[in-house]
Design a protein around this motif. Sequence first.
Motif, PDB file in Angstrom:
ATOM      1  N   PRO A  67      40.283  39.952  67.365  1.00 31.88           N
ATOM      2  CA  PRO A  67      40.198  40.653  68.646  1.00 31.88           C
ATOM      3  C   PRO A  67      41.286  41.710  68.883  1.00 31.88           C
ATOM      4  N   LEU A  68      42.318  41.784  67.997  1.00 35.80           N
ATOM      5  CA  LEU A  68      43.464  42.644  68.270  1.00 35.80           C
ATOM      6  C   LEU A  68      43.258  44.099  67.877  1.00 35.80           C
ATOM      7  N   ASP A  69      42.421  44.345  66.913  1.00 28.97           N
ATOM      8  CA  ASP A  69      42.235  45.683  66.364  1.00 28.97           C
ATOM      9  C   ASP A  69      41.511  46.587  67.368  1.00 28.97           C
ATOM     10  N   LYS A  70      42.203  47.595  67.875  1.00 32.90           N
ATOM     11  CA  LYS A  70      41.613  48.493  68.869  1.00 32.90           C
ATOM     12  C   LYS A  70      40.584  49.446  68.261  1.00 32.90           C
ATOM     13  N   GLY A  71      40.489  49.466  66.948  1.00 34.61           N
ATOM     14  CA  GLY A  71      39.467  50.268  66.295  1.00 34.61           C
ATOM     15  C   GLY A  71      38.154  49.532  66.127  1.00 34.61           C
ATOM     16  N   SER A  72      38.161  48.235  66.394  1.00 34.98           N
ATOM     17  CA  SER A  72      36.967  47.411  66.207  1.00 34.98           C
ATOM     18  C   SER A  72      36.037  47.487  67.413  1.00 34.98           C
ATOM     19  N   HIS A  73      34.748  47.477  67.159  1.00 34.86           N
ATOM     20  CA  HIS A  73      33.774  47.420  68.255  1.00 34.86           C
ATOM     21  C   HIS A  73      33.930  46.135  69.060  1.00 34.86           C
ATOM     22  N   ALA A  74      34.483  45.112  68.425  1.00 33.43           N
ATOM     23  CA  ALA A  74      34.640  43.815  69.096  1.00 33.43           C
ATOM     24  C   ALA A  74      36.084  43.585  69.556  1.00 33.43           C
ATOM     25  N   TYR A  75      36.817  44.675  69.782  1.00 28.52           N
ATOM     26  CA  TYR A  75      38.186  44.553  70.281  1.00 28.52           C
ATOM     27  C   TYR A  75      38.199  43.710  71.557  1.00 28.52           C
ATOM     28  N   GLY A  76      39.128  42.769  71.608  1.00 26.28           N
ATOM     29  CA  GLY A  76      39.206  41.873  72.748  1.00 26.28           C
ATOM     30  C   GLY A  76      38.060  40.884  72.794  1.00 26.28           C
ATOM     31  N   ASN A  77      37.415  40.688  71.627  1.00 25.62           N
ATOM     32  CA  ASN A  77      36.236  39.814  71.529  1.00 25.62           C
ATOM     33  C   ASN A  77      35.105  40.287  72.445  1.00 25.62           C
ATOM     34  N   ARG A  78      34.961  41.600  72.558  1.00 25.45           N
ATOM     35  CA  ARG A  78      33.890  42.190  73.360  1.00 25.45           C
ATOM     36  C   ARG A  78      32.527  41.852  72.738  1.00 25.45           C
ATOM     37  N   ARG A  79      31.679  41.198  73.523  1.00 26.26           N
ATOM     38  CA  ARG A  79      30.349  40.825  73.040  1.00 26.26           C
ATOM     39  C   ARG A  79      29.301  41.611  73.813  1.00 26.26           C
ATOM     40  N   ILE A 189      43.479  50.638  42.940  1.00 21.89           N
ATOM     41  CA  ILE A 189      43.081  50.650  44.350  1.00 21.89           C
ATOM     42  C   ILE A 189      44.227  51.182  45.200  1.00 21.89           C
ATOM     43  N   VAL A 190      43.892  52.056  46.148  1.00 27.00           N
ATOM     44  CA  VAL A 190      44.908  52.559  47.067  1.00 27.00           C
ATOM     45  C   VAL A 190      44.520  52.224  48.505  1.00 27.00           C
ATOM     46  N   CYS A 191      45.528  52.188  49.368  1.00 23.36           N
ATOM     47  CA  CYS A 191      45.346  51.902  50.794  1.00 23.36           C
ATOM     48  C   CYS A 191      45.649  53.173  51.588  1.00 23.36           C
ATOM     49  N   ALA A 192      44.853  53.412  52.617  1.00 23.43           N
ATOM     50  CA  ALA A 192      45.075  54.588  53.461  1.00 23.43           C
ATOM     51  C   ALA A 192      44.660  54.251  54.888  1.00 23.43           C
ATOM     52  N   THR A 193      44.955  55.156  55.813  1.00 22.90           N
ATOM     53  CA  THR A 193      44.527  54.951  57.193  1.00 22.90           C
ATOM     54  C   THR A 193      43.018  55.158  57.307  1.00 22.90           C
ATOM     55  N   ARG A 194      42.422  54.551  58.321  1.00 21.65           N
ATOM     56  CA  ARG A 194      40.985  54.652  58.532  1.00 21.65           C
ATOM     57  C   ARG A 194      40.618  56.022  59.101  1.00 21.65           C
ATOM     58  N   ILE A 195      39.323  56.328  59.037  1.00 21.57           N
ATOM     59  CA  ILE A 195      38.862  57.674  59.371  1.00 21.57           C
ATOM     60  C   ILE A 195      38.310  57.753  60.800  1.00 21.57           C
ATOM     61  N   ASN A 196      38.723  58.798  61.522  1.00 22.20           N
ATOM     62  CA  ASN A 196      38.151  59.148  62.829  1.00 22.20           C
ATOM     63  C   ASN A 196      38.220  58.031  63.875  1.00 22.20           C
ATOM     64  N   ILE A 197      39.384  57.384  63.990  1.00 23.00           N
ATOM     65  CA  ILE A 197      39.534  56.365  65.045  1.00 23.00           C
ATOM     66  C   ILE A 197      40.819  56.609  65.851  1.00 23.00           C
ATOM     67  N   PRO A 198      41.028  57.799  66.410  1.00 20.28           N
ATOM     68  CA  PRO A 198      42.247  58.058  67.194  1.00 20.28           C
ATOM     69  C   PRO A 198      42.359  57.153  68.412  1.00 20.28           C
ATOM     70  N   TYR A 199      41.222  56.679  68.918  1.00 16.34           N
ATOM     71  CA  TYR A 199      41.214  55.793  70.088  1.00 16.34           C
ATOM     72  C   TYR A 199      41.848  54.435  69.791  1.00 16.34           C
ATOM     73  N   ALA A 200      42.079  54.136  68.522  1.00 13.23           N
ATOM     74  CA  ALA A 200      42.638  52.837  68.144  1.00 13.23           C
ATOM     75  C   ALA A 200      44.136  52.744  68.398  1.00 13.23           C
ATOM     76  N   GLU A 201      44.733  53.831  68.878  1.00 13.11           N
ATOM     77  CA  GLU A 201      46.158  53.873  69.219  1.00 13.11           C
ATOM     78  C   GLU A 201      47.015  53.410  68.036  1.00 13.11           C
ATOM     79  N   GLU A 202      47.858  52.405  68.220  1.00 17.03           N
ATOM     80  CA  GLU A 202      48.741  51.997  67.128  1.00 17.03           C
ATOM     81  C   GLU A 202      47.972  51.464  65.913  1.00 17.03           C
ATOM     82  N   TYR A 203      46.733  51.055  66.132  1.00 14.33           N
ATOM     83  CA  TYR A 203      45.933  50.549  65.012  1.00 14.33           C
ATOM     84  C   TYR A 203      45.314  51.681  64.185  1.00 14.33           C
ATOM     85  N   ALA A 204      45.408  52.902  64.664  1.00 19.44           N
ATOM     86  CA  ALA A 204      44.887  54.034  63.897  1.00 19.44           C
ATOM     87  C   ALA A 204      45.722  54.285  62.643  1.00 19.44           C
ATOM     88  N   ASP A 205      46.963  53.810  62.641  1.00 23.49           N
ATOM     89  CA  ASP A 205      47.850  54.040  61.508  1.00 23.49           C
ATOM     90  C   ASP A 205      47.864  52.894  60.498  1.00 23.49           C
TER      91      ASP A 205
END
Length: 244
Positions: A67-79, A189-205
């Motif tokens: 529920p913590l990821d602000k980039g997730s559609h289910a942020y805050g366990n939104r159902r 394998i490399v790790c990078a930030t996710r694409i097009n989720i500026p609304y995720a605030e600190e989770y965008a990074d």
Amino acid sequence: MPRKKHDLLVEAANGCDLAIDGRLSRSWFRQGALPLAPQLLGQTVVRRTSEGLIRCRIVETESYVAPLDKGSHAYGNRRTKRTETMFQDGGKAYVYLIYGMHYCLNVVAAELEQAEAVLIRAVEPLSPTDVAWMRIHRPIRSRKTADISNGPGKLCAALQIDKQFDGADLVMGKELWIERGIDIPYEQIVCATRINIPYAEEYADKLWRFYIAGNPYVSVVDKQAVPLSNPARLLETFQTESGE
């Protein structure tokens, strides 16, 4: 003491748990979106079409962890009607529409009610026949073959994946499933930030996008991507605010 997600990632490197006909098992999909996303690289998406079976290698993924990821559609366990599939058991497909025109394929990646998912961002056709059949569903003018499936909307169009596959079983399904593919060494394998989720605030990074370095089908190459094989970076990548 419960195992941490980055520990599960390391343990799972010893091999994938298989179900029938080389398909990946339900328990393998339940390990959580963060450890599952890099392990999905190299696995094979199979789509049964009127032309025949199309097989593609997964080359790029993104993790979304409620529920913590602000980039997730289910942020805050939104159902909602849209997110309900994310709360299903691991190994189900979560398919949604963006911009009113592009479908995206996700893999539900945790235990029932946990709402974690991995977005499949890019796939590579395994043979010229697979390319030809994908072009039937997604004709392209580009001479660059990778343009057929180097993005989440593109691959769904090429594989005829739409909203009817939301909730589909990727373990036992007859029209769409995931099989054991090849092992991708963590050094590739490399790790990078996710694409097009500026609304995720600190989770965008968060470095929660994973791809096979040098693969031409990767949608976006990040010059600041870091190797997954770096132990310090691995622990940092899989650390969450929940204290795991």
